[in-house]
Design a protein around this motif. Structure first.
Motif, PDB file in Angstrom:
ATOM      1  N   GLY A  50      30.308 -62.510  66.135  1.00 14.94           N
ATOM      2  CA  GLY A  50      30.550 -62.155  64.739  1.00 14.94           C
ATOM      3  C   GLY A  50      31.341 -63.222  64.003  1.00 14.94           C
ATOM      4  O   GLY A  50      31.043 -63.553  62.847  1.00 14.94           O
ATOM      5  N   ALA A  51      32.351 -63.785  64.675  1.00 11.82           N
ATOM      6  CA  ALA A  51      33.131 -64.857  64.049  1.00 11.82           C
ATOM      7  C   ALA A  51      32.260 -66.066  63.746  1.00 11.82           C
ATOM      8  O   ALA A  51      32.381 -66.698  62.688  1.00 11.82           O
ATOM      9  CB  ALA A  51      34.301 -65.244  64.958  1.00 11.82           C
ATOM     10  N   LEU A  52      31.346 -66.399  64.660  1.00 13.30           N
ATOM     11  CA  LEU A  52      30.462 -67.546  64.448  1.00 13.30           C
ATOM     12  C   LEU A  52      29.447 -67.277  63.338  1.00 13.30           C
ATOM     13  O   LEU A  52      29.064 -68.202  62.608  1.00 13.30           O
ATOM     14  CB  LEU A  52      29.742 -67.894  65.752  1.00 13.30           C
ATOM     15  N   VAL A  53      29.012 -66.024  63.194  1.00 10.47           N
ATOM     16  CA  VAL A  53      28.082 -65.678  62.111  1.00 10.47           C
ATOM     17  C   VAL A  53      28.714 -65.983  60.758  1.00 10.47           C
ATOM     18  O   VAL A  53      28.033 -66.400  59.812  1.00 10.47           O
ATOM     19  CB  VAL A  53      27.666 -64.196  62.206  1.00 10.47           C
ATOM     20  N   MET A  54      30.030 -65.825  60.649  1.00  6.78           N
ATOM     21  CA  MET A  54      30.714 -66.063  59.380  1.00  6.78           C
ATOM     22  C   MET A  54      30.742 -67.543  58.987  1.00  6.78           C
ATOM     23  O   MET A  54      31.149 -67.890  57.884  1.00  6.78           O
ATOM     24  CB  MET A  54      32.127 -65.473  59.423  1.00  6.78           C
ATOM     25  N   LEU A  55      30.294 -68.424  59.888  1.00  6.17           N
ATOM     26  CA  LEU A  55      30.164 -69.834  59.535  1.00  6.17           C
ATOM     27  C   LEU A  55      29.099 -70.051  58.458  1.00  6.17           C
ATOM     28  O   LEU A  55      29.051 -71.110  57.822  1.00  6.17           O
ATOM     29  CB  LEU A  55      29.814 -70.657  60.778  1.00  6.17           C
ATOM     30  N   MET A  64      38.870 -68.399  65.924  1.00  3.78           N
ATOM     31  CA  MET A  64      38.758 -66.978  66.261  1.00  3.78           C
ATOM     32  C   MET A  64      37.742 -66.763  67.373  1.00  3.78           C
ATOM     33  O   MET A  64      37.977 -66.013  68.324  1.00  3.78           O
ATOM     34  CB  MET A  64      38.368 -66.182  65.016  1.00  3.78           C
ATOM     35  N   ALA A  65      36.580 -67.423  67.261  1.00  5.90           N
ATOM     36  CA  ALA A  65      35.537 -67.267  68.270  1.00  5.90           C
ATOM     37  C   ALA A  65      36.008 -67.753  69.633  1.00  5.90           C
ATOM     38  O   ALA A  65      35.737 -67.113  70.667  1.00  5.90           O
ATOM     39  CB  ALA A  65      34.281 -68.027  67.835  1.00  5.90           C
ATOM     40  N   CYS A  66      36.744 -68.876  69.672  1.00  9.03           N
ATOM     41  CA  CYS A  66      37.247 -69.405  70.947  1.00  9.03           C
ATOM     42  C   CYS A  66      38.245 -68.451  71.595  1.00  9.03           C
ATOM     43  O   CYS A  66      38.202 -68.210  72.811  1.00  9.03           O
ATOM     44  CB  CYS A  66      37.879 -70.775  70.724  1.00  9.03           C
ATOM     45  N   LEU A  67      39.157 -67.896  70.789  1.00 12.41           N
ATOM     46  CA  LEU A  67      40.135 -66.950  71.325  1.00 12.41           C
ATOM     47  C   LEU A  67      39.454 -65.695  71.867  1.00 12.41           C
ATOM     48  O   LEU A  67      39.812 -65.185  72.941  1.00 12.41           O
ATOM     49  CB  LEU A  67      41.142 -66.573  70.241  1.00 12.41           C
TER      50      LEU A  67
END
Length: 464
Positions: A351-356, A442-445
């Protein structure tokens, strides 16, 4: 180790215990997030500029974060019901003072007192559930508690915006005071509690080290955003905080060896799920703290959303928590927490990556931020309840209060650290490029939390 606990007739009042725990945590969580949208109105009414605005938030966070470990120990020594009651009374009185505050200084002092009440309530409310429920019923109850507690944190900006725009900022504190009266009335209906057979002495030195350590670090990280890393206040706070934290573990070992009861029984960390679950908590809650901060800031400062619309736009995770937490809790109770704790952060990382995909055009909300937040919400709902159950299920019932306090303290500190470091990630100001960097962090964490859980968490033999 604490002395064995006396029998707990709390299990005769399960429904009341669950309602009390939910209401108490909901009020504390709501107050944590609802105040932010009221800061401009508070400055206009009471004056004081940015300093007052900063401390209206900071005073609450510092006392809440620094006292929560002490409160967990008090919960195990004096009983969960008693400490929850004390916390609610302190919180309610402080809320009334906040609503009537004639000056910024009075409001800041009242907010600090609210943090004391919140620290007393938070670990004790969850420990009540641990004492009242067993097996799959406990996991499901924790799921319900988690959903409503987390919802309060995310609903705050929307509710606060509507109240401030409609009837004034003072009413946000009335909003928290009214349900506290109802909760206290319900607490009086609970007929039992968990008490040690012999009341141990409180580890006062450990308590001071915990307060100075957590409070100093939190204070330094919060104030560096306003004053800078080299400011004397920031340097002294961080040095004193770090030194106190470094001294805390050796002192707790000394207390244990001397036969006394430590503030935090270090043997709790010998339980694999407790230590691994808390490691996952640091990673995952650090990411979630940044999600709430960065996304809300981005849609307002880059896309120009008003405060109430920003609250509405970030609502999907709240709704998904409310809809899914109880069900996920029941499933985790049946199949074990491991793969839920691994899958949840992984879904949220996607989900965090989608926000890219978010750009300058606000219409991108529909294909970037919205689906990203939906996936984050599904991930949170999949992970939070099993995480809480795994951590607390690995500690003795007599130490559930301190176990809950450790986990809560780590979650709040992780969130505060990442919010404090958000300025570095964003590059000093909000922009599309900065938002993209924050999404990657965020995605990495979240991915790290998924890996730690998949490798480290163990299900009970019945779930393998």
């Amino acid at each position: 180790m604490s002395a064995p606990a006396a029998p707990a007739p709390l299990r005769d009042d399960r429904r009341t215990v669950l309602v009390v725990a939910i209401l108490a945590s909901f009020v504390v969580g709501l107050d944590t997030s609802v105040v932010n949208v009221a800061l401009p109105a508070i400055r206009q009414d009471l004056g004081g500029g940015l300093v007052v605005q900063q401390w209206v938030v900071d005073a609450y966070l510092v006392t809440l974060g620094s006292l929560i470990l002490v409160a967990g120990s008090l919960s195990d020594v004096f009983g969960r019901v008693r400490i929850v009651t004390w916390g609610l009374v302190v919180f309610g009185v402080a809320s009334v003072v906040c609503a009537a505050a004639p000056t910024g200084a009075v409001l800041i002092l009242a907010r600090a007192l609210q943090g004391v009440g919140g620290a007393l309530v938070t670990p004790s409310s969850l420990a009540l559930i641990v004492a009242a429920f067993r097996g799959p019923a406990q996991t499901k109850a924790i799921g319900t508690w988690t959903g409503w507690s987390s919802a309060a944190m995310i609903l705050g900006p929307l509710v606060g915006g509507l109240i401030v725009d409609g009837i004034g900022w003072r009413w946000i504190f009335v909003l928290t005071a009214v349900p506290i009266v109802v909760t206290i009335a319900l607490v009086t209906r609970i007929t039992g509690d968990v008490h040690p057979a012999h009341r141990p002495r409180i580890d006062l030195t450990g308590a001071v080290l915990a307060v100075l350590g957590v409070g100093g670090v939190v204070l330094g990280l919060i104030e560096q955003e306003r004053l800078g890393w080299t400011a004397p206040v920031v340097v002294v706070a961080l040095v004193v905080g770090a030194a106190s934290l470094l001294a805390f573990v050796p002192w707790e070992r000394h207390v244990t060896r001397s036969g006394r009861v430590p503030l935090v029984p270090l043997e709790l960390f010998r339980a694999r799920n407790f230590s691994v679950g808390n490691a996952a908590t640091l990673s995952v809650y650090g990411a979630l703290g940044m999600v709430g901060f960065v996304v809300t800031l981005f849609v307002q400062e880059v896309w120009g959303f008003p405060a109430w619309l920003a609250g509405l736009a970030t609502l999907p995770p709240t709704l998904l928590l409310l809809l899914l937490s109880s069900t996920v809790g029941a499933l985790a109770g049946r199949y074990g927490p491991r793969w839920f704790m691994a899958a949840g952060p992984a879904i949220a990382a996607v989900g965090a990556l989608v926000m890219l995909a978010a750009g300058q055009d606000p219409r991108a909300y529909w294909w970037s931020v919205l689906p990203g937040l939906v996936l984050v919400g599904v991930g949170i709902a999949t992970m939070v309840t099993p995480l809480t159950s795994a951590v607390l299920g690995s500690v003795p019932e007599s130490e559930a209060g301190v176990g809950s306090a450790v986990n809560n303290a780590l979650a709040r500190i992780a969130s505060l650290v990442m919010v404090a470091l958000a300025g570095v990630v964003l590059g000093g100001g909000m922009s599309t490029a900065g938002f993209h960097r924050a999404a990657v962090v965020m995605a990495c964490l979240l991915a790290a939390g998924a890996v730690v859980s998949a490798i480290g968490i163990r299900n009970d033999p019945a779930h393998t």
